[in-house]
Design an enzyme around this catalytic site. Sequence first.
Site, PDB file in Angstrom:
ATOM      1  N   ASN A 148      56.240  47.500  65.461  1.00  0.00           N
ATOM      2  CA  ASN A 148      55.518  48.769  65.400  1.00  0.00           C
ATOM      3  C   ASN A 148      55.924  49.573  66.637  1.00  0.00           C
ATOM      4  O   ASN A 148      55.534  49.239  67.751  1.00  0.00           O
ATOM      5  CB  ASN A 148      54.013  48.471  65.415  1.00  0.00           C
ATOM      6  CG  ASN A 148      53.180  49.719  65.290  1.00  0.00           C
ATOM      7  OD1 ASN A 148      53.706  50.837  65.233  1.00  0.00           O
ATOM      8  ND2 ASN A 148      51.872  49.557  65.269  1.00  0.00           N
ATOM      9  N   ARG A 167      56.725  49.270  60.900  1.00  0.00           N
ATOM     10  CA  ARG A 167      55.538  49.984  60.442  1.00  0.00           C
ATOM     11  C   ARG A 167      55.777  51.484  60.605  1.00  0.00           C
ATOM     12  O   ARG A 167      56.181  51.947  61.671  1.00  0.00           O
ATOM     13  CB  ARG A 167      54.332  49.585  61.286  1.00  0.00           C
ATOM     14  CG  ARG A 167      53.106  50.362  60.879  1.00  0.00           C
ATOM     15  CD  ARG A 167      52.082  50.396  61.978  1.00  0.00           C
ATOM     16  NE  ARG A 167      51.009  51.291  61.568  1.00  0.00           N
ATOM     17  CZ  ARG A 167      50.149  51.809  62.411  1.00  0.00           C
ATOM     18  NH1 ARG A 167      50.231  51.550  63.700  1.00  0.00           N
ATOM     19  NH2 ARG A 167      49.208  52.600  61.982  1.00  0.00           N
ATOM     20  N   HIS A 178      46.123  53.627  57.373  1.00  0.00           N
ATOM     21  CA  HIS A 178      45.626  52.239  57.403  1.00  0.00           C
ATOM     22  C   HIS A 178      45.834  51.531  56.048  1.00  0.00           C
ATOM     23  O   HIS A 178      45.168  50.530  55.763  1.00  0.00           O
ATOM     24  CB  HIS A 178      44.104  52.177  57.694  1.00  0.00           C
ATOM     25  CG  HIS A 178      43.698  52.635  59.050  1.00  0.00           C
ATOM     26  ND1 HIS A 178      42.495  53.283  59.265  1.00  0.00           N
ATOM     27  CD2 HIS A 178      44.297  52.538  60.256  1.00  0.00           C
ATOM     28  CE1 HIS A 178      42.367  53.570  60.536  1.00  0.00           C
ATOM     29  NE2 HIS A 178      43.455  53.136  61.167  1.00  0.00           N
ATOM     30  N   ARG A 184      38.160  60.856  67.684  1.00  0.00           N
ATOM     31  CA  ARG A 184      38.435  61.855  66.641  1.00  0.00           C
ATOM     32  C   ARG A 184      37.148  62.250  65.920  1.00  0.00           C
ATOM     33  O   ARG A 184      36.295  61.387  65.668  1.00  0.00           O
ATOM     34  CB  ARG A 184      39.408  61.302  65.606  1.00  0.00           C
ATOM     35  CG  ARG A 184      40.785  61.039  66.166  1.00  0.00           C
ATOM     36  CD  ARG A 184      41.707  60.537  65.059  1.00  0.00           C
ATOM     37  NE  ARG A 184      42.697  59.656  65.619  1.00  0.00           N
ATOM     38  CZ  ARG A 184      43.202  58.598  65.000  1.00  0.00           C
ATOM     39  NH1 ARG A 184      42.822  58.295  63.771  1.00  0.00           N
ATOM     40  NH2 ARG A 184      44.092  57.838  65.583  1.00  0.00           N
ATOM     41  N   GLU A 237      47.913  43.440  59.510  1.00  0.00           N
ATOM     42  CA  GLU A 237      48.933  44.339  58.970  1.00  0.00           C
ATOM     43  C   GLU A 237      50.331  43.747  59.129  1.00  0.00           C
ATOM     44  O   GLU A 237      51.200  43.934  58.284  1.00  0.00           O
ATOM     45  CB  GLU A 237      48.845  45.699  59.684  1.00  0.00           C
ATOM     46  CG  GLU A 237      47.593  46.461  59.296  1.00  0.00           C
ATOM     47  CD  GLU A 237      47.160  47.490  60.312  1.00  0.00           C
ATOM     48  OE1 GLU A 237      46.611  47.087  61.369  1.00  0.00           O
ATOM     49  OE2 GLU A 237      47.345  48.689  60.066  1.00  0.00           O
TER      50      GLU A 237
END
Length: 392
Positions: free
Chosen positions: A7, A88, A177, A236, A379
Site C-alpha cells: 500500500n 492497493r 473501503h 472528516r 484488506e
Amino acid sequence: MKILAVNCGSSSLKFKMYEMPEEKVLISGLFERIGEKMSSYTIKLDDDKYSKEIVLPDHKVAFEILVEELKKNKIIKKLDEIKGIGHRIVQGGDYFDKTVIADDDAVSKISELATLAPLHNKAAVTGINAAKEVIPGAMETVTFDTAFHQTIEPVNYMYAVPYEWYTKYKVRKYGAHGTSHKYIASRLNSLLGRTNTKLITCHIGSGASVSAIRDGICVDTSMGLTPNAGLIMGTRCGDVDTSILTYMMQKENITPKEMDNILNKKSGLLGISGVSNDSRDIEEGISKGNERCVLAQKMYVQKIIDYIAMYYFEMGGVDAIAFSAGVGENSIRTRIDIMEGLSVLGVIPDYEANNCRGEEKLVTTTESKVPCYIIPTDEEIMIARDNYNLAK
Ligand code: ADP
C-alpha cells in the site's frame, strides 16, 4: 508461492509478505517519510520488531531496502522467489470492478483517475513503477477500494445535481473501503453458514463507512465521490448541508482549497470536540465530563445508527451487523452505544462478550433478533488472494 501486498502512500510504503496459498504472514513492515530529509522503516517478524532511520529519496529505494531486508531475514534467497505484488489502489472509478493485472492500460486509467484521488492514485502509480524496476519478475496486480461498490445501482450512486456533471465529470458515488467490506461480508457469511444474506458492515476507523450487502453483493455504501461523505470520522465531516460551505466561504473568505482542508482535516470528532480525532481521547474526555466530547460521541454514534436504519429499509431487513477497523474492533463503549441505539430492531447486546478488543466474536445475546459481530478486517489478505489467483 511468495506474494507481497503493498500500500503506497505519497510518502509511505506499507507491506505484508505471504506464503500462498497457506496465507501465512512471513514478514511485514512500514517505510515512512519517503522523500523527506530523514526517513525510517519498521520491520515486523513473528517474534521480532525493529526500526531504522535511513535516507529514502523515493519509493524505488524503499523497495530496494525491502528486498535487502527480505534476504537478510532469510525470507527469500533470490529475487525471483517473489512471484506477485498486489497493490492497493484507492480510486478505480467505474473502470474497475475487480482486481486486474497492472498493465499499461490499467496504469494509465489509474493515473487518469488521480483527478478524483490526487494524493493516493499518484502515489500508487509511483509504487507500481518502482516495484516493476526493483522486482521485474513479479506479476503486479491492482486491487481497488472502489471495486466492490461497482454493483451499486444508479438509484443509489447518482447525486441529485445537474446530470451533465455525471456525463462530463463522472460525478457519482464510488465509495471506499470496498476490500474491507468484502472481507467482512465473507467472514459474516462463513459465520452464518450461508451466502443468501442481508448484511450491514461497519468499517469504523479514523476513516469510516457502512455498507449494505445482499447475497455477497454491495447494494449501497456511505462514502461518496470521495471518502468525505456519510459518517462522521476522526477529522472528516461526512454528510453536511452543502450550503454551509458557500456560507462559510463568504463569511471567512475561505478558498476552495482551504475549505477542502477544513472539511477533511479539521472536522469530524476533532471539529466537534475540539480535543482529538481519536475515539480513545473522546472517551477519556467523556469520563472527565467534557460536554463537547459527550456531544461528539452522541453525534458519531447517531450517524452510524441512521445509516444502519437506512440500509435495513433498503434491503428489507438484516441478518447480521459487523463492527470492524480501529473503533469497531477496539471501542467497547462505541459498540455498546450503537447496539443500544438499535434496540428497536431487537438488538440485545451481550455486555460481557462485548468486553473485548480485536477478536472475531458475537457480541449480542442468543435472544437478539439481529446478531452483531466484531470482525477484525484484513484488506491485505484480500489483495494477496487476488494476486495469487491471477498469478498461479
Ligand atoms: P485508519 O483509517 O487510519 O486505518 P484505523 O482503522 O487504524 O484507522 O483506526 C484508528 C482509530 O481507531 C483511532 O484513531 C482510534 O479512534 C480508534 N481506536 C484504536 N484503538 C482504540 C481503543 N482501544 N479504543 C477506542 N478507539 C480505538
